[in-house]
Write a protein that holds these residues in place. Structure first.
Motif, mmCIF file in Angstrom:
data_model
loop_
_atom_site.group_PDB
_atom_site.id
_atom_site.type_symbol
_atom_site.label_atom_id
_atom_site.label_comp_id
_atom_site.label_asym_id
_atom_site.label_seq_id
_atom_site.Cartn_x
_atom_site.Cartn_y
_atom_site.Cartn_z
ATOM 1 N N ALA D 19 0.838 -1.200 0.000
ATOM 2 C CA ALA D 19 0.000 0.000 0.000
ATOM 3 C C ALA D 19 0.868 1.243 0.000
ATOM 4 C CB ALA D 19 -0.907 -0.013 1.222
ATOM 5 N N VAL D 20 1.938 1.190 0.809
ATOM 6 C CA VAL D 20 2.840 2.346 0.838
ATOM 7 C C VAL D 20 3.401 2.590 -0.554
ATOM 8 C CG1 VAL D 20 5.025 3.189 1.731
ATOM 9 C CG2 VAL D 20 3.432 2.022 3.254
ATOM 10 N N GLY D 21 3.827 1.498 -1.185
ATOM 11 C CA GLY D 21 4.344 1.646 -2.538
ATOM 12 C C GLY D 21 3.315 2.307 -3.442
ATOM 13 N N ALA D 22 2.076 1.821 -3.335
ATOM 14 C CA ALA D 22 1.028 2.368 -4.184
ATOM 15 C C ALA D 22 0.839 3.851 -3.909
ATOM 16 C CB ALA D 22 -0.281 1.618 -3.917
ATOM 17 N N LEU D 23 0.829 4.195 -2.624
ATOM 18 C CA LEU D 23 0.642 5.601 -2.251
ATOM 19 C C LEU D 23 1.758 6.440 -2.875
ATOM 20 C CD1 LEU D 23 -1.196 7.365 -0.503
ATOM 21 C CD2 LEU D 23 0.487 7.147 1.314
ATOM 22 N N PHE D 24 2.977 5.963 -2.681
ATOM 23 C CA PHE D 24 4.128 6.668 -3.240
ATOM 24 C C PHE D 24 3.931 6.886 -4.734
ATOM 25 C CE2 PHE D 24 8.376 6.385 -5.226
ATOM 26 C CZ PHE D 24 8.925 7.541 -4.685
ATOM 27 N N LEU D 25 3.464 5.842 -5.390
ATOM 28 C CA LEU D 25 3.266 5.905 -6.838
ATOM 29 C C LEU D 25 2.202 6.945 -7.156
ATOM 30 C CD1 LEU D 25 4.780 4.374 -8.863
ATOM 31 C CD2 LEU D 25 3.030 2.637 -8.910
ATOM 32 N N GLY D 30 3.459 12.852 -12.961
ATOM 33 C CA GLY D 30 3.817 12.415 -14.298
ATOM 34 C C GLY D 30 3.439 10.959 -14.544
ATOM 35 N N GLU D 31 3.692 10.525 -15.778
ATOM 36 C CA GLU D 31 3.285 9.177 -16.182
ATOM 37 C C GLU D 31 4.514 8.335 -16.499
ATOM 38 O OE1 GLU D 31 1.126 6.874 -16.695
ATOM 39 O OE2 GLU D 31 -0.585 7.882 -15.752
ATOM 40 N N SER D 32 5.599 8.512 -15.727
ATOM 41 C CA SER D 32 6.840 7.836 -16.084
ATOM 42 C C SER D 32 6.707 6.330 -15.921
ATOM 43 C CB SER D 32 7.966 8.343 -15.191
ATOM 44 O OG SER D 32 8.892 7.292 -14.987
ATOM 45 N N LYS D 33 6.842 5.603 -17.029
ATOM 46 C CA LYS D 33 6.719 4.150 -16.966
ATOM 47 C C LYS D 33 7.859 3.551 -16.152
ATOM 48 C CE LYS D 33 4.033 3.102 -21.107
ATOM 49 N NZ LYS D 33 2.791 2.999 -20.320
ATOM 50 N N VAL D 39 9.212 1.161 -8.969
ATOM 51 C CA VAL D 39 8.491 1.108 -7.692
ATOM 52 C C VAL D 39 7.776 -0.231 -7.554
ATOM 53 C CG1 VAL D 39 6.646 2.136 -6.345
ATOM 54 C CG2 VAL D 39 8.204 3.589 -7.638
ATOM 55 N N GLY D 40 7.094 -0.613 -8.608
ATOM 56 C CA GLY D 40 6.328 -1.852 -8.528
ATOM 57 C C GLY D 40 7.208 -3.019 -8.147
ATOM 58 N N ILE D 41 8.297 -3.176 -8.874
ATOM 59 C CA ILE D 41 9.117 -4.371 -8.644
ATOM 60 C C ILE D 41 9.793 -4.297 -7.289
ATOM 61 C CG2 ILE D 41 11.210 -5.526 -9.401
ATOM 62 C CD1 ILE D 41 10.285 -4.998 -12.247
#
Lengths: 172, 111, 486, 518, 666
Positions: D19-25, D30-33, D39-41
């Protein structure tokens, strides 16, 4: 049921007036006539007020209602020159029937309740003049009803502001 | 709130009668509300209903020998006046836009 | 009877919030009349006055004006709700009104007045005061409903709201009269005293009719089926920020007043036939509201019906009428305030102005153009659906829990059925926002700071209360306790 | 973060890290892939790390669900608590979840995905939801996580799905919610029963189970049946058991690759997990009464699912129906409730997560390249995509239940356990072996073998590095668990011992309740 | 040799290495030829060498190890009068849950020693043979990988110490046969055949699995120690399944694997695979696993005589049924396939009458001559440039003499001509059948022997004798196969001649060694005695029948000359002689068509119905309908909000009225 007294006679006449003209108000086609018949009804109510030992209210009734409000109505009616109310023929039949039924039933039900309900004993003090009714009202207004009174003042202010605002033509 | 009604003669007319009259007027007012088409007439009927209620208040006050009822009526009348002014103003504004106050023709917003 | 003008400073301190609001409103009116250039600052003045009113109302409790007002944790709670609602309405509305040149001072004045009326209504210690407060509030709302008085929709809304409101007042008044007649008083404390005295509650058809009239009058404000007719039309025609207020605080107020009335008349708790009656109201509202909302394409109408349904859930709480239930009701109302206000404000931000209808299809693909507003709208939809981790869930949880404990399981099942139906239309909004490509080019209103603040605030609250509900619950707890003493 | 295995907040870390990761994201402008991928990995791998640490520190012998227990107040007045803890069962599924999440995100990196940021974020939130429902020991907390899972999945299918995604996602949402809402009421009612009978306000599963098993609740059979029904319904919809399964094929078909993988890999397991964890322990008598009825449904489901799968033309639909069949087998194992059956069921939950996850992953690989799921659009691509073919073959065989791969162990133990309870059930269930072979081999045959019929396939490219990286852990586990199932079985042994019931129990009061075939 | 586990694991390692290398090569190729056709090309020599070495090497090593293990064991046990105790080696616990514990443990006893010997031996030979036979295939590496995997599975099957582990091998060989039959994965029929094989096997495995649980239920364990328990008839108390049922379940498994009626259908199609595969899997080793299973559980079967009788009849039925089909096939491999089925029938017949060791003996000998025949046919096919239709052959005896001679030897062996291997094993079976007093079964067996001789010699005649039919060119270029293929042929031929001497019956002055050797691990129930005279008489009878068959076949086909029509003329002559029955036989009794009509197509139809009909219409129908109804309700109820304020007022009043009345009536 006490013997036929003057009070009773007056009551009867007044109620006939009130109810009759109330009906007239409903049945009238033209708004103006409705208003005028309502005036009569209000006079009837004023009579009741007197009989119910509230002469001041009676006066208010006549002044404020019959006097001010209904005149306001007339004024608006003239302003929008609503001479004729649209003919009722094309109106919505269901609404009419059901509305009639609803009103009738509610009236019947409630008055039935009024008749059946046990009445608390009214106080029957010694006979004294009504003279000190108005001072009493005044006193109450500035003691127990002070807050209500103040609130009322703001309410009237709001009414004034609102009416003013809405009836203005252009925005600025 | 206190404030006993200044002493008056006992009622010659049974209070029930007043109540019935009041209730009937209330009902008539309701009938008007439901049957009239002119917004003003409808509001008029509502005013009638309020007055009917006033009658009830007075009757009860008289029965209980209590001022409160009268005070309430006093306020109600004032409030009714205020309502009337706002209401009529609304009618006027509406008429300006729609050229009518026939509630049956005022149904843009529906369903 | 207290003597002539025997009022203490405490009395005035007690009504300080109302006074502050009214005075601020008056001030704004004056400024509008004589210093029009200052219009841009009215929102801030209003917000400031709200803040002051809040501070002023902080720690007063007791009975004042010889019983005319009664300040308790309960009324205090309502105070906060009212002030919050006004604040949100102002935050969301200011920019829009300014854009449309409709930012006359009256708008804010009326909002403040009606908030004052609302507060007065809830803390009125006497049915008369309640009635006056209600009228004060309502008159303002009648006018606000017709605020865009050159739009036929707005004036129509005003007309409908006014006529129905007047009718409701008449009924309410009839009820008050009857209660007065049967029980000899209109003050809550005495009513409670009489009602709790043994013997009197012997059944009395007339009293019943009277109480019902009162209930009807208030149910009208709450917009419970079948007294709901006005709501959709008014919501649709009324200007959006005003609806944000109308759809939240007044309802909450009416609910709490109803709670007070019922508690005064039935201190021992609701019995037959009143509990089933409220249950029926709840069931009707939940079913009708949700099902009809499903068929709406105009978002404001949809939210109106959804509001009807939501109030149905509140009515479950009222029907249960235990202190837990009332606590639940309070929490639910707070959540509903934040959520619904957020929804309407976001709606305003995602539309092309007040003069345009707010169609569902116009939301298509706005998720990418207006992430913030879209996210808030999405959040509020989730919260309205009652899904965790939002405050909407907490509210439903408390209400349902109380209802289950109170033995109203069937009602809760109707409730969850309603929620299931509601998924249909709430998620439809989300779908249009994020999963659909625009059908037509909508020229959106520009962003603005204040509404942005409102968005972040509401979003934060929706989530925070959803995850850490304790604080909210404690406040609500005190409120409920203050009413029931249980 | 406290990484020490015995650290009080291990589970909190585990659950909320994604969840923290998601929040950070979300806060990332921007839409940086690239950022999204990183972040995801990183997040998912870290989460996996935490779960690995947990595994290392976990003691299978510990009684009850007390691993790394956390118990704090949440809504004190109703006794709703932030109460977490794990047992072998939970640990197993947690590892499955974290592994699959890593795979999914790796694969996402290897494919062209619009709005990748949102995609990754949604999966991370979903992971939090899943892990949360696996560790929650407070019924209400569990319900919260349970519902939290819905929303990201709704978005995943709705935004990144196929053509009929909206229908599919709504169907998924409504089916699941219809079930869980009733469970919600049931939870509240049970809490009420508990406080009435014991005077304690609590939603703590442990307390409830204690009371339930000691008969302290004194529920009358009718009420218990209703409560059990509400719980079971919620979970059986998720499983999904015939005839509540029809949302699954649609959801699977329309979901993006990752969505299908997680859906099949974990979400469905949460249904069976719920049955094991809540429905059975809380309402043992009702469970015993109506278990056979569920068994019948499960048997129907096994045959029905397989049979319909054999009729499919769409790869994903086929695999979806195969899930219906396989999970029905798991349900049957749970109903049977003998030690072997339960071990098998749990093993099969993990195993099915891996095999079916891998299948969906590979179907996704093909879909990514050809944008069709129709088997008819492939055929004879083996020579073009040898590696994919090999992996797909392994997944298929694992799913068919070939000894030496993980599928067999679960199937064998379940059948064995069921056999002890009722031979007829085992016999019917075993037909799944045959039917499974039929439709899965048909799938392989139609897609990979035979002459190369569709010219478009000549340009087909084989699985790429990211995807391979995502698939590899699954393949490895499929083989490892097939050859050395011991560790996993030991891991869950404790839970099984808590849950298992003597062979007689499942059918004792049964025969009248549901005309079980004899 | 105390590391049995190495024996299966070595081929496994071979599989992994070959597999990975082949996979890499394949993906490289795919990369290179993306978007273009993929021409079939033989691999570069280096790669072939690598795969060949790994493949043959791993299996050869395994063979060496196994002989290192079994030779001393066999010698020991032959010394000791009542056999030697089995050697069991535990490796690790595979799974332990509930009441089920499964060890990975390997067992060497008489039975597994016998199997092990010829499996590894024949297996190695066939690997060698494949080096030559498959040299032109681009899937060379894949082929050897599969073949190694097969050896791993088969060895596991043979060495397993418990039924579940045996089942691992059991399924494993099934998988490999699936993969190898579908080796030509771009040929639809090959792939279909592979699938058919796997599924048919699965049907059997269903029984097998349940049977295993049955064994658990009966004896509380599935280690082969249960055999001892069975011998003492020591059943676990309260077992809720009968021995009879368990036997039937296990036998169902055996039927699937060993292609018995009704599950035999997959074996003929299995010929779609490369010929060495047919030789190894579908003749010598895998298909005999069923017999092995029954022999393993012989002690259990003995406890259920009815089950045994059923086994016997199924076996006999299969034998004659398959043989009858074999009579009229023109595809050389098909003939051999049906012959295999029929021979397997013999073996089950033996088990059925209680002569398990005789059955195993036949398994043993059959492995050699049938492998030889298949490899021979492979050689023929290769020389004819992948022509399998015998009507297009003829007169090859001169072209490929080595193949001819070896095949002839094997043919005589299978026909049961004295003193070749087949004679002894088959007569052991017939003798036992007669001894058991099932004369009907004996008659069937005897007649089948005749049929066998007929169709086998028909094969030889059509292939090698007479003049060349088919196109002359092909015939011109028919050439003998390379040494890698002929050497194995010679070896196998040799064994199919001499293998029989392991079991010379007492009647012929021998001491049925193999029988006594097996007694240690298979049951040997009392089946009636016969005097040696009678026995010899019976032998003569069967010998006579066999010879009759040979002669008959020679008279019909031996001088078959000219173009294919000639043969078909003979074929029709065959029908003329045999009538409609012959037609039916030539059409394989239309079994496949029957299955298609009665099982498969209904299966597909119902599946589609359940999907389109039940799922989409009924279940979704209900779901969508309810959703639709709610929507509809909304669309209707919204009209309550008419937009007419008077209606609202009316609703208000009526609501109030109704509620008042409600409150009153309550």
């Amino acid at each position: 049921m006490p013997a036929l007294s003057g009070e009773l006679v007056v009551f009867t006449i007044a109620s006939i007036l009130a109810i009759g003209f109330a009906l007239a108000m409903v049945l009238q086609k033209t708004p103006v006539r409705s208003v005028l018949s309502l005036v009569v009804t209000f006079f009837g109510l004023a009579i009741f007020s007197i009989q119910l030992a509230a002469p001041f209210i009676a006066v208010l009734q006549v002044f404020v209602y019959a006097g001010a409000i209904l005149v306001l109505f007339l004024f608006v009616i003239m302003l929008l020159n609503l001479s004729q109310e649209a003919t009722e023929e094309d109106a919505r039949p269901i609404q009419r029937r059901l509305g009639f039924v609803a009103a009738l039933a509610l009236g019947g039900v409630l008055s039935g309740a009024a008749l059946r309900a046990p009445m608390p004993k009214g106080v029957a003090p010694a006979i004294t003049p009504l003279a000190d009714e108005i001072p009493m009202i005044g006193r109450l207004l500035f003691s127990d009803y002070l807050l209500a009174f103040e609130a009322l003042s703001f309410l009237l202010l709001v009414a004034a502001v609102g009416a003013l605002l809405l009836s203005k033509r252009r925005f600025e | 709130m206190t404030g006993a009604l200044p002493g008056v003669a006992p009622m010659a007319v049974p209070p029930g009668a007043y109540l019935v009259v009041g209730t009937l007027l209330f009902a008539i007012g309701l009938a008007g509300t439901l049957l009239k088409r002119n917004a003003l007439s409808i509001f008029l009927s509502i005013e009638l209903m309020m007055n009917a209620v006033n009658l009830l208040f007075l009757t009860y006050a008289r029965m209980r020998g209590d001022m409160a009822g009268q005070m309430i009526v006093f306020f109600v009348i004032a409030i009714a006046a205020a309502e009337a002014s706002v209401g009529l103003a609304i009618f006027v504004a509406l008429f300006r836009v729609r050229r009518t106050v026939d509630v049956d023709e005022i149904a843009l917003l529906k369903w | 009877m207290t003597g002539f003008l025997h009022v203490t400073g405490a009395d005035f301190a007690a009504v300080a919030p109302e006074m502050v609001l009214c005075l601020a409103a008056a001030l704004i009116l004056l400024l509008d009349a004589f210093a029009r250039p200052l219009r841009a600052f009215f929102p801030y003045v209003a917000l400031l006055s709200l803040a002051i009113a809040n501070l002023a109302g902080r720690d007063t409790a007791g009975i004042f004006f010889s019983g005319a007002v009664e300040t308790t944790g309960f009324t205090r709670y309502m105070e906060l709700v009212a002030l919050g609602a006004v604040a949100l309405a102002i935050l969301g509305g200011a920019a829009m009104l300014e854009r449309d040149k409709r930012n006359q001072g009256e708008f804010y004045a009326l909002l403040l007045f009606s908030a004052a009326g609302l507060i007065l209504m809830v803390r009125g210690g006497d049915l008369l005061v309640v009635f006056i407060g209600l009228e004060l509030m309502s008159l303002c709302l009648y006018v606000l409903a017709a605020w865009y008085r050159d739009l036929s929709a707005a004036t129509e809304a005003g007309l409908k709201y006014f006529l129905m409101g007047a009718l409701a007042s008449a009924f309410l008044l009839y009820g008050v009269a009857t209660i007065y007649g049967r029980l000899g008083t209109t003050s809550f404390t005495r009513l409670q005293g009489i009602a709790s005295a043994p013997g009197l509650v012997a059944f009395d058809t007339m009293l019943a009719a009277g109480i019902l009239a009162v209930v009807a009058g208030l149910a009208f404000k709450i917009a419970l089926v079948p007294f709901h007719g006005w709501a959709p039309d008014v919501y649709q025609g009324m200007t959006t920020p005003a609806v944000a207020f109308l759809s939240t605080a007044p309802k909450a107020g009416a609910v709490l007043v109803l709670a007070r009335v019922l508690h005064a008349l039935f201190p021992a708790g609701l019995g037959d036939p009143w509990r089933p009656l409220l249950a029926i109201l709840a069931a009707l509202s939940i079913l009708f509201g949700n099902v009809v909302a499903l068929s709406q394409r105009d978002l404001k109408r949809m939210l109106a019906y959804s509001g009807i349904a939501q109030m149905g859930y509140v009515a479950i709480g009222l029907a249960t009428f235990t202190s837990d239930a009332l606590e639940g009701v309070c929490v639910f109302l707070a959540g509903y305030l934040v959520t619904n206000a957020a929804a309407f404000l976001a709606l305003g931000a995602l539309s092309s102005g007040e003069t345009e209808p707010k169609l569902l299809t116009d939301l298509s693909g706005l998720g990418r153009r207006r992430p913030l507003a879209a996210t808030v709208l999405t959040l509020s939809m989730i919260s309205l659906t009652g899904l965790p981790p939002t405050v909407g869930f907490i509210g439903k949880l408390l209400v349902f829990r109380a209802a289950v404990d109170g033995g109203l399981v069937p009602l809760t099942i109707i409730g969850v059925f309603g929620s299931l139906v509601s998924v249909g239309y709430y998620l439809r909004v989300v779908y249009h926002l994020w999963m659909k490509d625009p059908v037509r080019e909508v020229s959106l209103v520009p962003d603005d700071i204040l509404s942005g603040a409102a968005f972040i605030l509401t979003a934060a609250l929706m989530l925070f209360w959803g995850v850490f509900p304790r604080a909210l619950l404690d406040v609500a707890r005190q409120a409920a306790f203050a009413l029931t003493g249980r | 973060m406290n990484f020490h295995p015995l650290g009080a907040d291990l589970l909190t870390t585990l659950v909320f890290l994604p969840a923290v990761g998601a929040l950070f994201l979300a806060l990332l402008p921007g839409e940086s892939k690239a950022a999204a991928k990183a972040v995801g990995i990183v997040t998912s791998v870290l989460t996996f790390g935490v779960s690995a640490v947990m595994l290392r520190g976990f003691d299978p012998a510990a009684p009850g669900i007390t691993g790394f227990a956390i118990d704090r107040a949440w809504i004190p007045r109703f006794g709703v608590r932030y109460q977490l803890g794990v047992d072998g069962l939970a640990v197993a599924l947690i590892l499955l979840t974290t592994v699959l999440s890593v795979s999914v995100l790796l694969v996402a990196c290897g494919q062209k995905i619009d709005r990748l940021k949102g995609y990754v974020a949604a999966f991370l939130v979903l992971e939090t939801g899943m892990l949360g429902s696996l560790v929650a020991l407070d019924m209400l907390l569990f319900y919260v996580f349970w519902e939290v899972m819905l929303i990201p999945m709704y978005f995943i299918i709705g935004i990144w799905g196929g053509k009929r995604r909206i229908y599919a996602t709504m169907k998924f949402f409504l089916f699941t919610m219809a079930g869980s809402l009733l469970m919600f009421i049931a939870i509240l009612y049970t809490a009420n029963v508990h406080s009435r009978s014991t005077g304690i306000q609590t939603f703590s599963l442990v307390e409830w189970v204690r009371a339930a098993s000691s008969g302290a609740w004194g529920l009358d059979p009718g009420a218990e049946a209703l409560l059990f029904g509400a719980f079971a319904l919620a979970f059986l919809v998720k499983v999904p058991l015939w005839p509540l399964h029809t949302w699954l094929p649609d959801a699977h078909v329309e979901a993006p690759t990752g969505g299908s993988v997680i859906l099949a890999g974990v979400l469905l397991k949460l249904g069976t997990y719920g049955l094991l964890r809540f429905a059975w322990p809380l309402f043992p008598h009702a469970a015993a009464r109506y278990g056979p009825f569920l068994a019948i449904l499960a048997l129907i489901g096994i045959v029905y699912g397989a049979w319909v799968a054999a009729a499919q033309k769409d790869m994903k639909k086929l695999v979806a129906y195969s899930s219906v069949s396989h999970l029905a087998l798991v349900v049957l194992g749970i109903v049977a409730g003998t030690g072997a059956a339960l071990s098998g069921a749990i093993f099969q939950m993990v195993g099915h997560g891996l095999t079916t996850g891998l299948l969906f992953l590979l179907v996704g690989v093909l879909y990514e390249r050809r944008h069709t799921r129709e088997m008819a659009d492939y055929g004879g691509v083996a020579a073009r995509v040898p590696v994919t073919t090999a992996l797909f073959l392994i997944a298929t065989l694992g799913s068919v239940g070939l000894p030496g791969l993980n599928g067999f162990v679960g199937e064998f133990l379940i059948l064995g356990g069921v056999f002890q309870v009722k031979i007829a059930w085992a016999a019917v269930a075993a037909t799944g072996m045959i039917l499974g072979a039929i439709y899965l081999l048909t799938l392989v045959q139609k897609v990979f073998w035979g002459p190369e019929t569709v010219p478009a396939n000549r340009a087909l490219t084989d699985i790429n590095g990211w995807e391979l990286a995502g698939a590899f852990p699954l393949v490895a586990l499929i083989v490892l668990l097939g050859v050395f199932p011991g560790p996993l079985l030991n891991l869950v042994d404790g839970s099984v011992k808590n849950l298992q019931r003597p062979a007689a129990a499942a059918t004792a009061s049964a025969a009248p309740a549901a005309g079980a075939p004899r | 040799m105390n590391q049995f586990w190495l024996i299966p694991v070595l081929p496994l390692a071979g599989f992994v290495v070959n597999g990975l290398v082949a996979l890499l090569a394949a993906s490289g190729r795919a990369e290179a030829e993306r978007g273009q056709d993929q021409p079939k090309a033989r691999l570069p020599y280096g790669q072939r060498l690598f795969h060949g070495v790994v493949g043959v090497g791993s299996v050869g090593l395994a063979a060496v190890l196994s002989f290192a293990a079994l030779v001393p064991y066999v010698l020991e046990s032959l010394k000791s009068p009542e056999g030697l105790a089995p050697v069991v080696q535990h490796v690790y616990t595979w799974m332990a849950a509930g009441d089920y514990t499964v060890e990975v443990a390997f067992r060497l006893d008489a039975l597994s020693a016998l199997m092990l010997s010829f499996v590894t031996f024949v297996g190695t030979l066939i690997h060698v043979y494949s080096v030559g036979y498959m040299q032109d295939e681009e899937g060379y590496g894949r082929y050897f990988a599969y073949l190694n995997l097969f050896m791993f599975a088969m060895l596991t099957l043979v060495l397993a110490d418990n039924l579940p582990l045996l089942f691992v091998g059991w399924e494993g060989v099934g998988l490999c046969s699936y993969l190898l039959i579908g080796y030509y994965y771009d040929k639809d029929f090959a792939v279909a055949a592979g699938k058919k094989a796997f599924i048919a096997n699965r049907v059997g495995d269903l029984g097998m699995v349940l049977g295993i649980f049955g064994i658990f239920a009966l004896f509380g364990t599935a280690d082969f120690s249960f055999v001892e328990l069975a011998k003492r008839a020591a059943l676990a108390p309260g077992a809720h399944i009968s021995v009879y049922a368990v036997c039937l379940l296990l036998f169902l498994g055996a039927c699937g694997k060993s292609a018995q009626v009704p599950l035999y259908v997959w074996l003929p199609d299995a010929m779609a695979g490369p010929t060495p595969v047919s030789a190894l899997i579908h003749a010598a080793t895998m298909v005999t696993a069923g017999v092995y299973l029954v022999a393993r559980c012989s002690a259990v079967f003995v406890l259920a005589p009815d089950a045994l009788t059923l086994v016997a009849w199924i076996g006999a039925g299969t034998a004659i049924f398959a043989a009858s089909i074999g009579l009229a096939q023109n595809d050389i491999k098909k003939v051999l396939a049906y012959s295999t089925v029929s021979q397997l029938g013999y073996m089950f017949l033996a088990c059925g009458v209680g002569a398990f060791s005789a059955g195993m003996f036949h398994v043993f000998t059959h492995a050699f001559f049938k492998a030889c025949l298949f490899l021979g046919s492979g050689s023929v096919i290769m020389s004819m440039h992948h022509e399998q239709d015998m009507t297009k052959m003829g007169g090859l005896s001169s072209r490929i003499p080595q193949t001819f001679r070896t095949m002839l030897a094997a043919t005589l062996a299978i026909a049961g001509i004295f003193p070749l291997a087949g004679f002894f094993s088959k007569d052991a079976i017939l003798g036992a059948t007669a001894a058991s007093g099932h004369w009907a079964l004996y008659a069937v067996g005897l007649f089948t022997a005749g049929l066998t001789a007929f169709y086998m010699f028909r094969l030889v005649s059509m292939t090698f004798f007479g003049k060349a039919r088919g196109d002359a060119h092909a015939h011109e270029h028919a050439h003998e196969s390379p040494a890698t293929m002929t050497v194995p042929l010679w070896i196998l031929a040799a064994f199919s001649i001499v293998a029989g001497f392991l079991g010379v019956p007492a009647a012929l002055g021998g001491t049925d060694r193999i029988g006594r050797f097996l007694e240690a691990s298979v049951a040997h129930p009392e089946i009636g005695e016969m005097s040696h005279g009678v026995e010899i008489g019976l032998m003569l009878v069967s010998l006579g029948v066999a010879v009759t068959g040979l002669v008959w076949a020679w008279r019909w086909y031996g001088r078959a000359e000219g173009p294919p029509e000639a043969v078909s003329a003979q074929a029709s002559a065959f029908y003329a002689r045999t009538g409609a029955l012959g037609k039916l036989v030539a059409d394989k009794w239309n079994v496949d068509e029957g299955i298609e009509a009665l099982v498969l197509s209904p299966f597909r139809k119902i599946g589609t119905f359940l999907w389109r009909g039940f799922d989409s219409l009924v279940i979704d129908g209900i779901a969508n309908a309810s959703a639709f109804l709610v929507e509809l309700a909304g669309d209707l109820m919204r009209f309550f909000t008419t937009g007419h304020v008077r209606n609202y007022a009316l609703a208000f009043s009526l609501g109030a009225l109704v509620f008042i009345l409600y409150v009153w009536v309550r």
